[in-house]
Design an enzyme around this catalytic site. Structure first.
Site, PDB file in Angstrom:
ATOM      1  CG  PHE A 148      95.967  27.862  42.603  1.00  0.00           C
ATOM      2  CD1 PHE A 148      96.886  28.889  42.594  1.00  0.00           C
ATOM      3  CD2 PHE A 148      96.280  26.701  43.304  1.00  0.00           C
ATOM      4  CE1 PHE A 148      98.099  28.771  43.274  1.00  0.00           C
ATOM      5  CE2 PHE A 148      97.488  26.576  43.992  1.00  0.00           C
ATOM      6  CZ  PHE A 148      98.393  27.608  43.970  1.00  0.00           C
ATOM      7  CD  GLN A 261      97.001  16.880  42.219  1.00  0.00           C
ATOM      8  OE1 GLN A 261      97.405  17.481  43.215  1.00  0.00           O
ATOM      9  NE2 GLN A 261      95.847  17.150  41.654  1.00  0.00           N
ATOM     10  CG  HIS A 263     102.305  19.968  40.661  1.00  0.00           C
ATOM     11  ND1 HIS A 263     102.755  20.872  39.726  1.00  0.00           N
ATOM     12  CD2 HIS A 263     101.619  20.686  41.583  1.00  0.00           C
ATOM     13  CE1 HIS A 263     102.355  22.087  40.074  1.00  0.00           C
ATOM     14  NE2 HIS A 263     101.660  22.007  41.198  1.00  0.00           N
ATOM     15  CG  LEU A 273     105.343  22.326  43.671  1.00  0.00           C
ATOM     16  CD1 LEU A 273     104.712  21.315  42.731  1.00  0.00           C
ATOM     17  CD2 LEU A 273     104.392  22.661  44.798  1.00  0.00           C
ATOM     18  CD  GLU A 276      97.527  24.700  40.050  1.00  0.00           C
ATOM     19  OE1 GLU A 276      97.851  23.497  40.082  1.00  0.00           O
ATOM     20  OE2 GLU A 276      96.374  25.098  40.245  1.00  0.00           O
ATOM     21  NE  ARG A 307      98.002  21.305  41.407  1.00  0.00           N
ATOM     22  CZ  ARG A 307      98.253  21.452  42.683  1.00  0.00           C
ATOM     23  NH1 ARG A 307      98.173  20.423  43.506  1.00  0.00           N
ATOM     24  NH2 ARG A 307      98.591  22.627  43.151  1.00  0.00           N
ATOM     25  CG  HIS A 372     101.971  17.684  44.122  1.00  0.00           C
ATOM     26  ND1 HIS A 372     103.040  18.300  44.738  1.00  0.00           N
ATOM     27  CD2 HIS A 372     100.900  18.479  44.381  1.00  0.00           C
ATOM     28  CE1 HIS A 372     102.649  19.414  45.320  1.00  0.00           C
ATOM     29  NE2 HIS A 372     101.346  19.530  45.136  1.00  0.00           N
ATOM     30  NE  ARG A 407      95.988  18.375  46.567  1.00  0.00           N
ATOM     31  CZ  ARG A 407      96.784  19.460  46.562  1.00  0.00           C
ATOM     32  NH1 ARG A 407      96.277  20.658  46.801  1.00  0.00           N
ATOM     33  NH2 ARG A 407      98.066  19.340  46.313  1.00  0.00           N
TER      34      ARG A 407
HETATM   35  C1  LIG Z   1     105.874  20.747  47.666  1.00  0.00           C
HETATM   36  C2  LIG Z   1     104.409  20.794  48.006  1.00  0.00           C
HETATM   37  C3  LIG Z   1     103.722  21.985  47.957  1.00  0.00           C
HETATM   38  C4  LIG Z   1     102.379  22.034  48.271  1.00  0.00           C
HETATM   39  N1  LIG Z   1     101.705  23.218  48.178  1.00  0.00           N
HETATM   40  C5  LIG Z   1     100.391  23.253  48.462  1.00  0.00           C
HETATM   41  C6  LIG Z   1      99.664  24.468  48.358  1.00  0.00           C
HETATM   42  O1  LIG Z   1     100.218  25.513  48.027  1.00  0.00           O
HETATM   43  N2  LIG Z   1      98.343  24.449  48.640  1.00  0.00           N
HETATM   44  C7  LIG Z   1      97.678  23.313  49.023  1.00  0.00           C
HETATM   45  O2  LIG Z   1      96.490  23.363  49.267  1.00  0.00           O
HETATM   46  N3  LIG Z   1      98.361  22.153  49.162  1.00  0.00           N
HETATM   47  C8  LIG Z   1      99.684  22.088  48.896  1.00  0.00           C
HETATM   48  N4  LIG Z   1     100.357  20.908  49.014  1.00  0.00           N
HETATM   49  C9  LIG Z   1      99.708  19.770  49.676  1.00  0.00           C
HETATM   50  C10 LIG Z   1      99.719  20.003  51.192  1.00  0.00           C
HETATM   51  O3  LIG Z   1     100.881  20.677  51.556  1.00  0.00           O
HETATM   52  C11 LIG Z   1      99.649  18.696  51.987  1.00  0.00           C
HETATM   53  O4  LIG Z   1      98.622  17.893  51.495  1.00  0.00           O
HETATM   54  C12 LIG Z   1      99.353  18.979  53.458  1.00  0.00           C
HETATM   55  O5  LIG Z   1     100.286  19.891  53.967  1.00  0.00           O
HETATM   56  C13 LIG Z   1      99.366  17.701  54.284  1.00  0.00           C
HETATM   57  O6  LIG Z   1      99.232  18.060  55.642  1.00  0.00           O
HETATM   58  P1  LIG Z   1      98.980  16.956  56.751  1.00  0.00           P
HETATM   59  O7  LIG Z   1      98.773  17.669  58.038  1.00  0.00           O
HETATM   60  O8  LIG Z   1      97.894  16.026  56.309  1.00  0.00           O
HETATM   61  O9  LIG Z   1     100.314  16.090  56.788  1.00  0.00           O
HETATM   62  P2  LIG Z   1     101.855  16.514  56.880  1.00  0.00           P
HETATM   63  O10 LIG Z   1     102.091  17.959  56.946  1.00  0.00           O
HETATM   64  O11 LIG Z   1     102.529  15.730  55.807  1.00  0.00           O
HETATM   65  O12 LIG Z   1     102.276  15.919  58.285  1.00  0.00           O
HETATM   66  C14 LIG Z   1     102.339  14.518  58.527  1.00  0.00           C
HETATM   67  C15 LIG Z   1     102.822  14.298  59.937  1.00  0.00           C
HETATM   68  O13 LIG Z   1     102.706  12.913  60.257  1.00  0.00           O
HETATM   69  C16 LIG Z   1     103.863  12.506  60.955  1.00  0.00           C
HETATM   70  N5  LIG Z   1     104.051  11.064  60.759  1.00  0.00           N
HETATM   71  C17 LIG Z   1     103.944  10.354  59.620  1.00  0.00           C
HETATM   72  N6  LIG Z   1     104.185   9.049  59.857  1.00  0.00           N
HETATM   73  C18 LIG Z   1     104.451   8.937  61.177  1.00  0.00           C
HETATM   74  C19 LIG Z   1     104.803   7.858  62.037  1.00  0.00           C
HETATM   75  N7  LIG Z   1     104.931   6.588  61.597  1.00  0.00           N
HETATM   76  N8  LIG Z   1     105.007   8.135  63.336  1.00  0.00           N
HETATM   77  C20 LIG Z   1     104.920   9.392  63.820  1.00  0.00           C
HETATM   78  N9  LIG Z   1     104.598  10.446  63.050  1.00  0.00           N
HETATM   79  C21 LIG Z   1     104.365  10.221  61.757  1.00  0.00           C
HETATM   80  C22 LIG Z   1     104.993  13.348  60.371  1.00  0.00           C
HETATM   81  O14 LIG Z   1     106.058  13.443  61.248  1.00  0.00           O
HETATM   82  C23 LIG Z   1     104.270  14.684  60.185  1.00  0.00           C
HETATM   83  O15 LIG Z   1     104.337  15.432  61.368  1.00  0.00           O
HETATM   84  C24 LIG Z   1     101.708  20.853  48.666  1.00  0.00           C
HETATM   85  C25 LIG Z   1     102.387  19.646  48.702  1.00  0.00           C
HETATM   86  C26 LIG Z   1     103.721  19.604  48.329  1.00  0.00           C
HETATM   87  C27 LIG Z   1     104.376  18.268  48.255  1.00  0.00           C
END
Ligand SMILES: Cc1cc2nc3c(=O)[nH]c(=O)nc-3n(C[C@H](O)[C@H](O)[C@H](O)COP(=O)(O)OP(=O)(O)OC[C@H]3O[C@@H](n4cnc5c(N)ncnc54)[C@H](O)[C@@H]3O)c2cc1C
Length: 594
Positions: A148, A261, A263, A273, A276, A307, A372, A407
């Site tokens: 990566f 960030q 992407h 997306l 990568e 990135r 991203h 990142r």
């Molecule tokens: C398309 C894409 C691909 C990616 N691929 C990778 C990868 O391959 N490898 C990597 O390391 N990272 C990757 N990332 C980054 C990574 O996926 C995210 O940073 C990570 O999944 C975030 O997880 P989280 O648990 O912090 O939040 P999230 O999974 O975003 O969950 C947030 C939660 O908060 C809840 N929430 C938000 N606001 C409220 C509210 N007001 N009331 C109630 N609930 C609320 C939502 O319902 C949700 O359940 C990618 C990102 C994207 C956009």
């Protein structure tokens, strides 16, 4: 659902409530020792830990947990398993992982937090495997790892290009197994404080439109990123930074919000997306002259530079006229062959066919940079604790500062699971010192939110607030995007202020209570407008270029004046910006060369 549900009439112990009790007779208050806001990878991993410690925890999520943004993660999760040796035959180590992460961060990451994450990485990947995550495999049966950007070794463990999907489903099954309560489709509207501590929150039950109270000893924010403040984003529509706004309104600071960030490879037209992992598998970037232009920008790492470097390079090619009409370059995978594409990148292929009409087996894929990830977030210490007792944060909404100014791909999924677990451990440890729950402040908070919603609904101007939403995302992408300068940003800040003013007079057209998605989006936009101002002010004040923050008018990194974190906090309606030191350690800052 578990926990204690208390039905209260809101007239109890509150003068204002007496006047209102006729119109809104009852509110429901739920009681749990720990409330976790967010059902993505962070929230689910934390909930499992809390349940296994015997504490009564619950998750609140505005969507079903499996629709959390984590499900979209494609490329993989970093860990120095060393299953695939580096080019020189050497093996990987957590120290090398930490070095790449700190260098990738442009030395803005806190090195104690990076060290902890990298040390925990290998056991975390194995733990997920034992829970049921189906990782892709090498011929010898070991977990596969791909290269990566910005990584010195093939370090990214993956499940084809559906890593987030696999991991999130695994954790959800574990949640189910433990019968952990989930309040799904509940939109959290405020954090509640009692005696200087956070002791719960309020949330709208989207189905009915009623405001519920949640009383707890501790609250963990796991609300994900704010990508949708920018147009051209890879993020889910739900990524509106609600958690950041909730923290701000509770007078909890945010950190490093200027570091956003972009992407390099999002699909031209939709900005979905193109992982990568595609370049990790050998994909190359070509300009409209058919040149592999990364040779000029990162002669050693080429298309697998970090990135920020690749995004700037693509944008430069487009600005200097070597992109294609409409503003994109090509991502060429054709030389990988059909078998490899179908085995390692099946989701990418399907997305390219469905949304761009291009089969990567035969033709290059049109790509352009898009927003991203949010490196900044709620300011927490290495334990995930905020300055407000009882309030913690982890995952993308938090800035524990493992990513600094930029990142590395594959480090975010890792952060969610490592710190989801470790911050939960801290909450468990702190549980005895947290105050017993008191529902009185929660009752008052419910009334405040109902008053607020009533005021919004009573406003006379039902103008189209979605226009404000679109306008703010365009301003942010155009004025606070990959390249920034003071004139553009100053203009952008004035426009943000104007939008805030316009928005304060608007009201959603839909006045119904049940399933009022218009109201939910209205509340999201309110928070987005405040966050936009904070991103703008943080970026204007940082007069240097570092990681993702590239200023045309200050092109050099300035360690003398800016090797420090930006801390922003609400002071009434105003935003105060201060700074705090970066935690250095193993690696001295030096120039980044790739
Ligand atoms: C398309 C894409 C691909 C990616 N691929 C990778 C990868 O391959 N490898 C990597 O390391 N990272 C990757 N990332 C980054 C990574 O996926 C995210 O940073 C990570 O999944 C975030 O997880 P989280 O648990 O912090 O939040 P999230 O999974 O975003 O969950 C947030 C939660 O908060 C809840 N929430 C938000 N606001 C409220 C509210 N007001 N009331 C109630 N609930 C609320 C939502 O319902 C949700 O359940 C990618 C990102 C994207 C956009």
């Amino acid at each position: 659902m578990g926990g204690v549900n208390v039905i209260v009439t809101k007239s109890l112990n509150h003068d204002d409530a007496k006047e209102k009790s006729g119109s809104i007779p009852q509110a429901t208050i739920h009681s749990h020792e720990v409330i976790i806001i967010g059902g993505g990878l962070t929230g689910l991993r934390a909930a499992i830990q809390i349940a296994d410690a015997g504490l009564n925890g619950a998750i609140i999520s505005k969507v079903h947990p499996l629709r959390s943004h984590s499900v979209a993660a494609q490329g993989g999760m970093n860990a120095s398993l060393g299953n695939v040796p580096g080019e020189d035959g050497k093996n990987d180590s957590w120290e090398m992982h930490a070095y790449d992460t700190v260098k990738g961060s442009d030395y803005l990451a806190d090195q104690d937090a990076v060290e902890l994450m990298c040390r925990e990485a290998t056991s975390t990947v194995i733990e997920l495997e034992h829970m049921g995550t189906v990782w892709s495999r090498l011929e010898n049966g070991k977990i596969a790892q791909r290269p990566f950007g910005g990584a010195g070794f093939p370090r990214t463990c993956y499940a084809a290009d559906r890593t987030g999907h696999n991991a999130l489903n695994t954790l959800y099954e574990q949640l189910f197994d433990r019968d952990i309560p989930v309040y799904e489709e509940f939109f959290v509207t405020s954090l509640v404080q009692d005696r200087g501590r956070c002791n719960g929150c309020t949330a709208i039950d989207i189905k009915t439109g009623n405001v519920h109270g949640f009383v707890s000893k501790a609250v963990l924010m796991a609300t994900g990123g704010f990508g949708r403040i920018f147009s051209r984003s890879t993020n889910a529509l739900i990524n509106t930074g609600d958690g950041h706004a909730l923290a701000l309104n509770a007078c909890v600071p945010l950190k490093d919000m200027e570091f956003v960030q972009f992407h390099p490879t999002t699909l031209y037209g939709t900005n979905i997306l193109m992982s990568e992992g595609a370049r990790g598998e050998g994909g190359i970037l070509l300009n409209s002259n058919g040149e592999r232009f990364m040779e000029h920008y990162a002669p050693n790492s080429l298309d697998l530079a970090p990135r920020d470097v690749v995004a700037r390079s693509i944008e430069t090619e487009i600005r200097e006229g070597r992109g294609f009409d409409g503003g994109y370059v090509n991502l060429d995978l054709t030389h990988l062959g059909a078998d490899r594409i179908m085995e390692r990148l099946p989701g990418i292929r399907q997305i390219a066919m469905d949304f761009a009409g291009v089969d990567p087996i035969d033709d290059p894929v049109p790509v352009q940079p898009g927003q991203h990830y949010s490196m900044g977030g709620i300011d927490v210490d290495i334990n995930g604790a905020t300055i407000l007792l009882g309030l913690y944060a982890a995952g993308e909404c938090a800035c524990i500062s493992v990513h600094g100014a930029n990142r590395l791909g594959g480090n975010s999924l890792l952060e969610t699971v490592v710190y989801g677990r470790l911050v939960a451990d801290k909450i468990i440890e702190d549980n005895p010192i947290h105050l017993e729950q008191d529902i009185e402040p929660i009752k008052l908070a419910i009334i405040d939110i109902e008053d607020k919603i009533g005021d919004i609904m009573d406003r006379k101007d039902n103008g189209n607030f979605f226009r404000v939403k679109n306008a703010i995302t365009d301003i942010m992408f155009n004025k606070f995007g990959i390249f920034r300068d003071s004139d553009g940003m100053d203009e952008g800040l004035v426009e943000i202020k104007n939008l805030q003013e316009q928005f304060s007079k608007l009201s959603p057209i839909n006045k119904e209570k049940p399933f009022n998605q218009s109201l939910i989006q209205f509340l999201e936009v309110e928070g987005m407008l405040k966050l936009a101002e904070i991103i703008a002010l943080s970026a204007i004040e940082r007069k240097e270029s570092r990681g993702s923050h590239t200023r045309i008018d200050h092109p050099e990194r300035d360690d003398v004046n800016f090797l420090k974190h930006t801390v922003s906090i609400l002071n009434g309606e105003e935003v105060d910006i201060t700074y705090k030191p970066v935690i250095l350690g193993m690696f001295e800052p030096k120039e980044r060369v790739y």
